[in-house]
Write a protein that holds these residues in place. Structure first.
Motif, PDB file in Angstrom:
ATOM      1  N   VAL A 137      60.166  31.285  69.939  1.00 15.83           N
ATOM      2  CA  VAL A 137      60.841  30.952  68.692  1.00 15.83           C
ATOM      3  C   VAL A 137      62.032  31.887  68.489  1.00 15.83           C
ATOM      4  CG1 VAL A 137      60.585  30.934  66.166  1.00 15.83           C
ATOM      5  CG2 VAL A 137      58.765  29.999  67.628  1.00 15.83           C
ATOM      6  N   GLU A 138      61.850  33.149  68.827  1.00 19.15           N
ATOM      7  CA  GLU A 138      62.915  34.130  68.630  1.00 19.15           C
ATOM      8  C   GLU A 138      62.869  35.129  69.773  1.00 19.15           C
ATOM      9  OE1 GLU A 138      64.873  37.732  67.644  1.00 19.15           O
ATOM     10  OE2 GLU A 138      62.700  37.633  67.757  1.00 19.15           O
ATOM     11  N   GLY A 139      64.082  35.439  70.297  1.00 18.82           N
ATOM     12  CA  GLY A 139      64.197  36.397  71.387  1.00 18.82           C
ATOM     13  C   GLY A 139      64.774  35.796  72.651  1.00 18.82           C
ATOM     14  N   HIS A 140      65.507  34.701  72.526  1.00 15.32           N
ATOM     15  CA  HIS A 140      65.996  33.968  73.707  1.00 15.32           C
ATOM     16  C   HIS A 140      66.930  34.790  74.593  1.00 15.32           C
ATOM     17  CE1 HIS A 140      64.028  30.644  71.852  1.00 15.32           C
ATOM     18  NE2 HIS A 140      64.412  29.814  72.799  1.00 15.32           N
ATOM     19  N   HIS A 141      67.837  35.537  74.007  1.00 16.92           N
ATOM     20  CA  HIS A 141      68.757  36.320  74.839  1.00 16.92           C
ATOM     21  C   HIS A 141      68.011  37.426  75.585  1.00 16.92           C
ATOM     22  CE1 HIS A 141      71.702  34.245  72.300  1.00 16.92           C
ATOM     23  NE2 HIS A 141      72.518  34.389  73.324  1.00 16.92           N
ATOM     24  N   ARG A 142      67.082  38.080  74.905  1.00 17.50           N
ATOM     25  CA  ARG A 142      66.280  39.107  75.573  1.00 17.50           C
ATOM     26  C   ARG A 142      65.440  38.477  76.687  1.00 17.50           C
ATOM     27  NH1 ARG A 142      63.040  40.918  70.954  1.00 17.50           N
ATOM     28  NH2 ARG A 142      64.083  39.227  69.883  1.00 17.50           N
ATOM     29  N   ALA A 143      64.848  37.322  76.412  1.00 19.20           N
ATOM     30  CA  ALA A 143      64.034  36.646  77.430  1.00 19.20           C
ATOM     31  C   ALA A 143      64.894  36.238  78.626  1.00 19.20           C
ATOM     32  CB  ALA A 143      63.346  35.427  76.830  1.00 19.20           C
ATOM     33  N   MET A 144      66.096  35.768  78.370  1.00 18.79           N
ATOM     34  CA  MET A 144      66.965  35.351  79.470  1.00 18.79           C
ATOM     35  C   MET A 144      67.396  36.546  80.306  1.00 18.79           C
ATOM     36  SD  MET A 144      67.981  32.470  80.638  1.00 18.79           S
ATOM     37  CE  MET A 144      68.109  32.842  82.367  1.00 18.79           C
ATOM     38  N   ALA A 145      67.660  37.671  79.647  1.00 16.36           N
ATOM     39  CA  ALA A 145      68.028  38.884  80.391  1.00 16.36           C
ATOM     40  C   ALA A 145      66.891  39.303  81.319  1.00 16.36           C
ATOM     41  CB  ALA A 145      68.374  40.017  79.422  1.00 16.36           C
ATOM     42  N   VAL A 146      65.655  39.216  80.848  1.00 13.69           N
ATOM     43  CA  VAL A 146      64.497  39.571  81.674  1.00 13.69           C
ATOM     44  C   VAL A 146      64.320  38.565  82.807  1.00 13.69           C
ATOM     45  CG1 VAL A 146      61.983  39.828  81.697  1.00 13.69           C
ATOM     46  CG2 VAL A 146      63.329  40.833  79.835  1.00 13.69           C
ATOM     47  N   ALA A 147      64.457  37.277  82.501  1.00 15.33           N
ATOM     48  CA  ALA A 147      64.286  36.240  83.530  1.00 15.33           C
ATOM     49  C   ALA A 147      65.315  36.400  84.644  1.00 15.33           C
ATOM     50  CB  ALA A 147      64.388  34.855  82.902  1.00 15.33           C
TER      51      ALA A 147
END
Length: 191
Positions: A137-147
């Protein structure tokens, strides 16, 4: 993932607010792009669409963020979902594995900053489907950086990574598709 404690939606939203509400880029998105009077109105609309304030929440600590985060499903946001041929089933790993998407995200200023200095402690917000998959729901940019880092075999420096989770039920079937179809703009999409 290790279960820690129950929490409340007001506490979760307060942390979200502290991350975004004074950020000029998020204020611009809320007001100029999405048409809301302010950040709070925009995000509260998301809250009501997904009934986030009506759910029971638990905080978990991610025990293997490099595997757990890329496996999360991308949330029901048009800017992210437009990259998938079928909405609401793609993961951050799927985006990182697509060379075109990966190149675009690697060029994103926010993701570049996160790749250089990931927050030492951070919390995501997600909804767990009945099949166990987590919709972010929230944290897409952080998740994409990790991915992207996981895809490239790089290891960001992590402190503790948490996620506030609530469970979706069978009664919520189709909710993410309805949220995506309506969109987050003040004015509904015209088909």
């Amino acid at each position: 993932m290790k279960q820690l404690n129950a929490t409340t939606w007001p506490d979760i939203f307060a942390v979200w607010r502290s991350r975004e509400a004074s950020n000029p880029a998020w204020i611009k998105t809320a007001t100029e792009i999405k048409g809301w009077p302010d950040w709070e109105s925009w995000r509260q609309f998301s809250v009501s669409q997904m009934q986030l304030d009506k759910r029971a929440w638990t905080v978990y600590e991610l025990t293997d963020p490099m595997a757990e985060i890329p496996a999360m499903l991308v949330g029901p946001y048009s800017g992210w979902q437009k990259r998938f041929p079928v909405p609401n089933i793609g993961t951050f790993a799927d985006l990182a594995n697509n060379s075109k998407d990966a190149a675009e995200f690697m060029a994103n200023d926010t993701i570049q900053r996160l790749q250089q200095m990931f927050p030492l402690e951070t919390e995501f917000i997600g909804l767990r489907r009945p099949d166990g998959k987590i919709v972010l729901v929230e944290g897409h940019h952080r998740a994409m950086a990790v991915a992207l880092a996981a895809h490239d075999g790089r290891m960001p420096t992590f402190g503790k990574v948490f996620i506030a989770l609530a469970d979706l039920t069978d009664a919520d079937s189709g909710l993410m598709n309805r949220v995506l179809a309506r969109g987050m703009s003040k004015e509904p999409r015209k088909e």
